[in-house]
Enzyme design. Structure first.
Site, PDB file in Angstrom:
ATOM      1  N   HIS A  20      63.602  38.231  41.300  1.00  0.00           N
ATOM      2  CA  HIS A  20      63.749  39.065  40.106  1.00  0.00           C
ATOM      3  C   HIS A  20      64.196  38.227  38.909  1.00  0.00           C
ATOM      4  CE1 HIS A  20      64.883  42.852  37.969  1.00  0.00           C
ATOM      5  NE2 HIS A  20      65.734  42.034  37.390  1.00  0.00           N
ATOM      6  N   GLU A  21      65.233  37.416  39.119  1.00  0.00           N
ATOM      7  CA  GLU A  21      65.761  36.595  38.018  1.00  0.00           C
ATOM      8  C   GLU A  21      64.764  35.514  37.596  1.00  0.00           C
ATOM      9  OE1 GLU A  21      68.230  37.791  36.464  1.00  0.00           O
ATOM     10  OE2 GLU A  21      68.720  39.209  38.045  1.00  0.00           O
TER      11      GLU A  21
ATOM     12  N   HIS B  66      62.361  36.948  35.081  1.00  0.00           N
ATOM     13  CA  HIS B  66      62.939  36.887  33.728  1.00  0.00           C
ATOM     14  C   HIS B  66      62.804  35.470  33.172  1.00  0.00           C
ATOM     15  CE1 HIS B  66      64.780  40.853  33.541  1.00  0.00           C
ATOM     16  NE2 HIS B  66      65.450  40.651  34.662  1.00  0.00           N
TER      17      HIS B  66
END
Length: 156
Positions: free
Chosen positions: A67-68, A71
């Site tokens: 997820h990170e 980003h």
């Protein structure tokens, strides 16, 4: 698992799933309370909450890292990196990353039962059920404009 192992894991996942290197730092931040991890826009570093590894295991940690990294890579490419952006949502789906991390078991236990308050009109006996206290000196019955009185308070 220590910060060095986390760094290596993040670099490996970045190359394997995204085909791009992770050139910044990834580390555990013990001060994170309500989130599994965060990507820092200014430094491009990734912080991870170690409690997720300890309480939910390595699979949850890998999901947070994916997820990170979504980003991270989108931000560096100048594309939509925020949760609401279509680029972000499609990249999450492509790499199999969760949109949000699961809740920690310790947080689930702390949840308080909701309080229910019953008010009754002194004129027409209409009952009002509320979750928050109301100021009976300011508010009146919506039906007959009579005075309200707290009848009962209980946990639901």
């Amino acid at each position: 698992m220590e910060n060095l192992e986390l760094q290596q894991l993040v670099e490996t996942i970045s190359i394997d799933l995204f085909g791009k290197p992770f050139k910044h730092k990834a580390f555990f931040n013990p001060r994170l309370k309500s989130t599994g991890g965060r990507y820092l826009l200014g430094t491009h570093n990734i912080e991870i909450n170690k409690k997720y590894l300890e309480q939910l295991g390595k699979n949850e940690l890998i999901g947070i890292i994916k997820h990170e990294l979504c980003h991270y890579h989108l931000h560096l490419e100048g594309r939509g990196y925020q949760h609401r952006d279509a680029d972000f949502k499609s990249l999450l789906k492509m790499v199999g990353a969760p949109r949000y991390c699961n809740q920690l078991p310790e947080v689930k236990q702390k949840r308080r039962p909701s309080k229910i308050l019953l008010y009754r009109c002194t004129s027409c006996n209409l009952v009002y059920q509320r979750k928050r206290k109301i100021d009976t000196s300011r508010y009146v019955c919506g039906k007959c404009r009579g005075k309200l009185a707290l009848v009962k308070e209980y946990l639901a």
